[in-house]
Motif scaffolding. Structure first.
Motif, PDB file in Angstrom:
ATOM      1  N   HIS A   1       0.905  -1.161  -0.088  1.00 20.80           N
ATOM      2  CA  HIS A   1      -0.091  -0.115  -0.039  1.00 20.80           C
ATOM      3  C   HIS A   1       0.715   1.291   0.165  1.00 20.80           C
TER       4      HIS A   1
ATOM      5  N   ASP B   1       5.867   2.931   6.925  1.00 21.00           N
ATOM      6  CA  ASP B   1       4.498   2.169   6.720  1.00 21.00           C
ATOM      7  C   ASP B   1       3.721   3.150   5.659  1.00 21.00           C
ATOM      8  N   ASN B   2       3.606   2.615   4.412  1.00 25.52           N
ATOM      9  CA  ASN B   2       4.383   1.465   3.794  1.00 25.52           C
ATOM     10  C   ASN B   2       5.390   1.796   2.810  1.00 25.52           C
TER      11      ASN B   2
ATOM     12  N   GLU C   1      -5.391   1.671   2.193  1.00 28.80           N
ATOM     13  CA  GLU C   1      -5.003   0.498   3.017  1.00 28.80           C
ATOM     14  C   GLU C   1      -5.281   0.821   4.541  1.00 28.80           C
ATOM     15  N   GLU C   2      -5.130   2.029   4.837  1.00 27.07           N
ATOM     16  CA  GLU C   2      -4.938   2.527   6.488  1.00 27.07           C
ATOM     17  C   GLU C   2      -6.391   2.759   6.828  1.00 27.07           C
TER      18      GLU C   2
ATOM     19  N   ASP D   1       4.373  -5.280   3.603  1.00 29.75           N
ATOM     20  CA  ASP D   1       4.108  -4.243   4.493  1.00 29.75           C
ATOM     21  C   ASP D   1       4.891  -4.138   5.618  1.00 29.75           C
ATOM     22  N   VAL D   2       4.909  -3.323   6.481  1.00 32.11           N
ATOM     23  CA  VAL D   2       5.520  -3.563   7.864  1.00 32.11           C
ATOM     24  C   VAL D   2       5.059  -4.028   8.949  1.00 32.11           C
TER      25      VAL D   2
HETATM   26 ZN   LIG Z   1       0.760  -0.563   6.623  1.00 30.40          ZN
END
Ligand SMILES: [Zn+2]
Length: 333
Positions: free
Chosen positions: A64, A166-167, A197-198, A220-221
């Motif tokens: 993302h 992120d990210n 995404e968030e 992703d993280v």
């Molecule tokens: Zn993320």
């Protein structure tokens, strides 16, 4: 490593909260175009780079590109801006935090007086943009305008600290994989830079329906458990290698995907960690539920201080993730 540092600095300096990914998308698009692959943007703004191979299985890789942010909800008579969050923001880090609006206006976050035991909800915080009245403030920002944390990038040995790792760390990883894979692959691979995404893994939901993949892999993280007193016990360290996700709140990774990742990492003698994330999700949460279901997994980059202006990753983990993913894509799935 210099190239990766520079790429991360460029990526994290861009402000693009969920729903407003134009800036980050155009930067990534420019980087990806250099590799000459087929490229398109879908209705929700997901950027897809496709390496076609009709004879192979279809693999969707998703990183993302959006970030958390703030949105103006109300302007006080004296020019202070009230706001709500885009994605999950920890209130504890808000006071004194610098933010930047999409048009470049800078602001600093302040807070009302909080009485004992009173809950300091988001409604008690405000952004000060230096305006002295509502009229003056409204000349600079509008209701619904978005801001992100102010970008500050520092290199600390093999580690970096910045907002939006992120990210953007995942975006950097995917871009480097795109650069390092052979021109023809045994699978059909979609490198997707997803939106929103968030706020609920939204871009990944539509793009995975659209692309109808055989396998999904999110990049992703993830949190770490390596600080003095972490919020949760978690077997995850900065610098001990990329993580192969087993489970988080959004997905139980498919055993065949996990197994393939572990076997490949073992074969390469590539250091890796196994991730069980108790709170949090990633795009794999949407991808695995697309259509009739898609066996999915995730490759995670350990990251400290998630969702703060000073997230931290170790580039050794990013580099380990790049080599693992390149190797995985050379295999016939
Ligand atoms: Zn993320």
């Amino acid at each position: 490593m210099k190239e990766l540092f520079d790429l991360l600095e460029n990526l994290t300096n861009i402000s693009s909260p969920a729903g407003y990914e134009e800036k980050i998308r155009s930067f990534i698009r420019q980087e990806a175009e250099a590799f000459g692959e087929e490229l398109f943007v879908d209705a929700l703004g997901n950027l897809v780079v496709a390496k076609r191979n009709p004879a192979g299985k279809k693999i969707l890789l998703a990183a993302h590109m959006d970030e958390i942010g703030l949105m103006v909800t109300f302007v006080e008579e004296n020019g202070f801006l009230r706001f709500s969050e885009i994605g999950g923001i920890n209130k504890e880090i808000l006071l004194g935090t610098r933010v930047i609006f999409s048009d470049g206006t800078a602001g600093i976050i302040g807070r009302d007086k909080i009485r004992e035991k009173e809950d300091a909800g988001f409604s008690r915080y405000y952004i000060d943009i230096g305006a002295t009245s509502r009229d003056e403030a409204l000349k600079r920002v509008k209701i619904g305008q978005t801001a992100t944390f102010y970008p500050v990038f520092h290199r600390m040995g093999s580690r970096v600290t910045a907002k939006s790792l992120d990210n953007r760390a995942g975006c950097a990883l995917l871009l480097q994989v795109l650069k390092n894979v052979p021109s023809s692959l045994p699978n059909e691979v979609y490198f997707v830079f997803t939106t929103q995404e968030e706020v609920g893994l939204r871009g990944a939901r539509t793009v995975s329906y659209e692309l109808n993949p055989d396998y999904g892999l999110a990049v992703d993280v993830t949190r770490t458990g390596d600080t003095p007193e972490p919020e949760f016990k978690m077997d995850m360290f900065l610098g001990k290698g990329p993580a192969i996700k087993i489970k988080d709140s959004s997905v139980i990774c498919h055993p065949t995907v996990v197994q393939r990742m572990v076997q490949t990492a073992e074969r390469m003698h590539n250091p890796y960690q196994l991730e069980v994330l108790e709170r949090g999700g990633t795009d794999a949460g949407s991808i695995h539920l697309a259509r009739g279901g898609v066996p999915s997994g995730a490759l995670s980059i350990p990251c400290r201080y998630l969702h703060t202006p000073g997230e931290m990753v170790d580039l050794a983990d990013v580099e380990g993730g790049i080599s693992l993913l390149v190797e995985l894509l050379k295999e016939k799935w």
